[in-house]
Scaffold this motif. Structure first.
Motif, PDB file in Angstrom:
ATOM      1  N   ARG A  25       0.834  -1.214   0.000  1.00 60.15           N
ATOM      2  CA  ARG A  25       0.000   0.000   0.000  1.00 60.15           C
ATOM      3  C   ARG A  25       0.860   1.251   0.000  1.00 60.15           C
ATOM      4  O   ARG A  25       0.568   2.215  -0.709  1.00 60.15           O
ATOM      5  N   GLU A  26       1.923   1.254   0.796  1.00 60.72           N
ATOM      6  CA  GLU A  26       2.819   2.401   0.802  1.00 60.72           C
ATOM      7  C   GLU A  26       3.448   2.605  -0.570  1.00 60.72           C
ATOM      8  O   GLU A  26       3.538   3.735  -1.070  1.00 60.72           O
ATOM      9  N   SER A  27       3.865   1.527  -1.211  1.00 60.39           N
ATOM     10  CA  SER A  27       4.459   1.627  -2.544  1.00 60.39           C
ATOM     11  C   SER A  27       3.450   2.118  -3.566  1.00 60.39           C
ATOM     12  O   SER A  27       3.780   2.888  -4.466  1.00 60.39           O
ATOM     13  N   ALA A  28       2.204   1.674  -3.418  1.00 57.69           N
ATOM     14  CA  ALA A  28       1.151   2.157  -4.319  1.00 57.69           C
ATOM     15  C   ALA A  28       0.954   3.664  -4.156  1.00 57.69           C
ATOM     16  O   ALA A  28       0.741   4.382  -5.142  1.00 57.69           O
ATOM     17  N   ARG A  29       1.047   4.146  -2.930  1.00 61.43           N
ATOM     18  CA  ARG A  29       0.942   5.596  -2.710  1.00 61.43           C
ATOM     19  C   ARG A  29       2.131   6.326  -3.340  1.00 61.43           C
ATOM     20  O   ARG A  29       1.980   7.416  -3.890  1.00 61.43           O
ATOM     21  N   LEU A  30       3.317   5.735  -3.243  1.00 60.39           N
ATOM     22  CA  LEU A  30       4.488   6.359  -3.854  1.00 60.39           C
ATOM     23  C   LEU A  30       4.360   6.407  -5.370  1.00 60.39           C
ATOM     24  O   LEU A  30       4.996   7.230  -6.030  1.00 60.39           O
ATOM     25  N   GLN A  31       3.541   5.529  -5.935  1.00 55.14           N
ATOM     26  CA  GLN A  31       3.246   5.534  -7.369  1.00 55.14           C
ATOM     27  C   GLN A  31       1.942   6.258  -7.665  1.00 55.14           C
ATOM     28  O   GLN A  31       1.483   6.260  -8.805  1.00 55.14           O
ATOM     29  N   THR A  32       1.342   6.858  -6.667  1.00 61.38           N
ATOM     30  CA  THR A  32       0.106   7.660  -6.729  1.00 61.38           C
ATOM     31  C   THR A  32      -1.102   6.884  -7.248  1.00 61.38           C
ATOM     32  O   THR A  32      -2.006   7.454  -7.842  1.00 61.38           O
ATOM     33  N   PHE A  33      -1.132   5.570  -6.991  1.00 62.45           N
ATOM     34  CA  PHE A  33      -2.348   4.796  -7.236  1.00 62.45           C
ATOM     35  C   PHE A  33      -3.383   5.152  -6.169  1.00 62.45           C
ATOM     36  O   PHE A  33      -3.019   5.462  -5.023  1.00 62.45           O
ATOM     37  N   PRO A  34      -4.661   5.096  -6.497  1.00 67.89           N
ATOM     38  CA  PRO A  34      -5.690   5.362  -5.483  1.00 67.89           C
ATOM     39  C   PRO A  34      -5.719   4.255  -4.431  1.00 67.89           C
ATOM     40  O   PRO A  34      -5.408   3.093  -4.721  1.00 67.89           O
ATOM     41  N   ASP A  35      -6.095   4.605  -3.204  1.00 67.40           N
ATOM     42  CA  ASP A  35      -6.168   3.611  -2.129  1.00 67.40           C
ATOM     43  C   ASP A  35      -7.198   2.529  -2.420  1.00 67.40           C
ATOM     44  O   ASP A  35      -7.128   1.426  -1.864  1.00 67.40           O
ATOM     45  N   SER A  36      -8.170   2.819  -3.246  1.00 70.71           N
ATOM     46  CA  SER A  36      -9.198   1.834  -3.570  1.00 70.71           C
ATOM     47  C   SER A  36      -8.685   0.748  -4.508  1.00 70.71           C
ATOM     48  O   SER A  36      -9.337  -0.289  -4.687  1.00 70.71           O
ATOM     49  N   PHE A  37      -7.513   0.947  -5.099  1.00 74.08           N
ATOM     50  CA  PHE A  37      -6.951   0.014  -6.077  1.00 74.08           C
ATOM     51  C   PHE A  37      -6.145  -1.045  -5.343  1.00 74.08           C
ATOM     52  O   PHE A  37      -5.225  -0.730  -4.586  1.00 74.08           O
ATOM     53  N   LEU A  38      -6.482  -2.315  -5.555  1.00 71.62           N
ATOM     54  CA  LEU A  38      -5.817  -3.424  -4.875  1.00 71.62           C
ATOM     55  C   LEU A  38      -4.863  -4.146  -5.810  1.00 71.62           C
ATOM     56  O   LEU A  38      -5.193  -4.393  -6.977  1.00 71.62           O
ATOM     57  N   LEU A  39      -3.705  -4.513  -5.296  1.00 72.09           N
ATOM     58  CA  LEU A  39      -2.715  -5.283  -6.046  1.00 72.09           C
ATOM     59  C   LEU A  39      -2.848  -6.747  -5.682  1.00 72.09           C
ATOM     60  O   LEU A  39      -2.930  -7.098  -4.498  1.00 72.09           O
ATOM     61  N   GLN A  40      -2.869  -7.614  -6.686  1.00 69.20           N
ATOM     62  CA  GLN A  40      -2.997  -9.047  -6.472  1.00 69.20           C
ATOM     63  C   GLN A  40      -1.616  -9.705  -6.417  1.00 69.20           C
ATOM     64  O   GLN A  40      -0.662  -9.238  -7.017  1.00 69.20           O
ATOM     65  N   GLY A  41      -1.530 -10.822  -5.698  1.00 70.59           N
ATOM     66  CA  GLY A  41      -0.288 -11.574  -5.618  1.00 70.59           C
ATOM     67  C   GLY A  41       0.447 -11.326  -4.316  1.00 70.59           C
ATOM     68  O   GLY A  41       0.121 -10.416  -3.547  1.00 70.59           O
ATOM     69  N   ALA A  42       1.468 -12.150  -4.055  1.00 67.07           N
ATOM     70  CA  ALA A  42       2.303 -12.000  -2.872  1.00 67.07           C
ATOM     71  C   ALA A  42       3.085 -10.691  -2.949  1.00 67.07           C
ATOM     72  O   ALA A  42       3.132 -10.029  -3.991  1.00 67.07           O
ATOM     73  N   TRP A  43       3.753 -10.322  -1.826  1.00 72.44           N
ATOM     74  CA  TRP A  43       4.462  -9.048  -1.736  1.00 72.44           C
ATOM     75  C   TRP A  43       5.430  -8.857  -2.902  1.00 72.44           C
ATOM     76  O   TRP A  43       5.418  -7.810  -3.550  1.00 72.44           O
ATOM     77  N   THR A  44       6.246  -9.865  -3.189  1.00 71.15           N
ATOM     78  CA  THR A  44       7.246  -9.724  -4.254  1.00 71.15           C
ATOM     79  C   THR A  44       6.588  -9.471  -5.592  1.00 71.15           C
ATOM     80  O   THR A  44       7.023  -8.606  -6.361  1.00 71.15           O
ATOM     81  N   GLU A  45       5.514 -10.197  -5.890  1.00 74.67           N
ATOM     82  CA  GLU A  45       4.846 -10.023  -7.179  1.00 74.67           C
ATOM     83  C   GLU A  45       4.139  -8.673  -7.256  1.00 74.67           C
ATOM     84  O   GLU A  45       4.193  -7.990  -8.281  1.00 74.67           O
ATOM     85  N   ALA A  46       3.462  -8.275  -6.178  1.00 75.30           N
ATOM     86  CA  ALA A  46       2.787  -6.977  -6.184  1.00 75.30           C
ATOM     87  C   ALA A  46       3.798  -5.842  -6.321  1.00 75.30           C
ATOM     88  O   ALA A  46       3.569  -4.863  -7.046  1.00 75.30           O
ATOM     89  N   MET A  47       4.954  -5.965  -5.647  1.00 73.09           N
ATOM     90  CA  MET A  47       5.987  -4.942  -5.754  1.00 73.09           C
ATOM     91  C   MET A  47       6.590  -4.914  -7.157  1.00 73.09           C
ATOM     92  O   MET A  47       6.971  -3.850  -7.653  1.00 73.09           O
TER      93      MET A  47
END
Length: 388
Positions: free
Chosen positions: A337-359
């Motif tokens: 979630r922190e990385s998504a914010r650093l990429q300015t994705f909205p908080d409502s947007f969810l990343l699928q997969g384990a930490w390594t894959e989502a990152m």
């Protein structure tokens, strides 16, 4: 306005362009994890992508001729591993180089404009001739390589065609620039080369948007403004690097730009996933990832600066770029979630997969806000042209 999005990844470029006014008739991505992320958010009716026509597959198998003359923008981030500093640097010899497919999509659809993004490494001296080759192909997409023609020979033929002043074929006016996302309000130092082209018959005059944020403005805010008070930090936590202190001391008047956004600006309202795991688990994609450590060249991103460039990595996710460095010297990995914010994705947007894959998905993404700003300027130009 109608668009086609190639190599969509986790959707950063596409979301930003959607917010700029472009609505894709096709969104193409081959990676199943990225497609899982996009499908999951479509199913959740996330407004930015709810109406996307997602195609999971290889772009090389798709014929775009049905969209000829019907598309305002073709966009995408062709896979960057051939040019990445962290990659194997094979450029035109790398089968992952998808610029030829991006050029084919332009040739077949004849859009009014296009926008492509890639890593800064593409502009390195080593790749300079191939950079020019890409640019000339984008300018003259109808001048195709002959069967068996070497790329260097094709480049020479493109150069002759370009200087001949013959413009009866499909032709685009192309500009390319390395943009630092931090200069446009993204809390991350992320330099990428962006190609923008307008079809010649539109008679467009266009330049990249001016930078709106700066390092000097941040240093001014931290030394003369209310940065520390705004974050309610005690004096012993108000830490600037020696280099930052030296630069700040040279500032004699307040800069006109807005301050660079810092990691702290981006994540200050999220619970600490290590110290407050019970609160953090309520936030989507905000789970503590253990194992972070520092070593030479991997020191993490200071809280009170924009983050280092988030990276996907050829051999997994590099630790230094994807770690948070606290003022006391301790480190931990950024959460998804922190990385998504650093990429300015909205908080409502969810990343699928384990930490390594989502990152990895986030490390390959275009910051949403950077895409929106450049895309909105392109959209304004196209709308202006339509009114003439």
């Amino acid at each position: 306005m109608r668009s086609i999005e190639l190599f969509a990844g986790a959707g950063g470029l596409g979301i930003g362009l959607h917010r700029a006014g472009f609505h894709p008739v096709q969104v193409i991505e081959w990676n199943r994890y990225c497609c899982d992320t996009l499908r999951a958010n479509k199913q959740r009716q996330i407004a930015d992508i709810s109406d996307w026509n997602l195609v999971e597959g290889d772009v090389r198998s798709i014929d775009f001729t049905a969209y000829e003359g019907q598309i305002d923008l073709v966009s995408g981030g062709p896979p960057c591993q051939p040019f990445s500093v962290g990659g194997k640097h094979r450029a035109q010899t790398d089968t992952r180089d998808m610029f030829p497919e991006a050029i084919r999509a332009v040739r077949q659809t004849k859009p009014r404009a296009f926008m492509f993004e890639n890593v800064k490494g593409l502009t390195r001296t080593t790749f300079r001739n191939y950079f020019e080759y890409i640019r000339l192909q984008l300018e003259h997409p109808d001048v195709m390589a002959d069967a068996g023609e070497d790329w260097a020979d094709h480049l020479a033929r493109l150069e002759r065609h370009h200087t001949s002043k013959v413009r009866s074929d499909l032709h685009y006016r192309v500009v390319a620039r390395v943009l630092n996302a931090a200069n446009y309000g993204v809390p991350q130092r992320r330099e990428r080369v962006v190609f923008v082209g307008f079809r010649d018959d539109l008679s467009v005059e266009w330049a990249f948007p001016e930078a709106s944020h700066s390092l000097d403005a941040l240093l001014w805010e931290q030394t003369h403004g209310d940065y520390w008070e705004r974050h309610d930090l005690p004096t012993h936590d108000r830490v600037l690097s020696p280099r930052a202190q030296e630069r700040a001391a040279q500032l004699t008047e307040q800069p006109q730009e807005r301050p660079w956004r810092t990691v702290r600006d981006a994540i200050h309202d999220l619970p600490d996933p290590e110290a407050q795991p019970d609160l953090a688990c309520v936030v989507a994609n905000h789970r503590f990832q253990p194992g972070a450590r520092t070593y030479a060249g991997h020191t993490g991103s200071p809280l009170d600066e924009p983050a280092k460039t988030l990276k996907a990595g050829v051999h997994g996710v590099p630790g230094g770029e994807n770690m948070l460095a606290r003022p006391d010297g301790s480190v931990r990995y950024f959460t998804v979630r922190e990385s998504a914010r650093l990429q300015t994705f909205p908080d409502s947007f969810l990343l699928q997969g384990a930490w390594t894959e989502a990152m990895r998905q986030l490390g390959n993404a275009v910051p949403v806000e950077l895409a929106r700003i450049v895309g909105a300027d392109v959209a304004r130009q196209l709308e202006r042209g339509a009114d003439q």
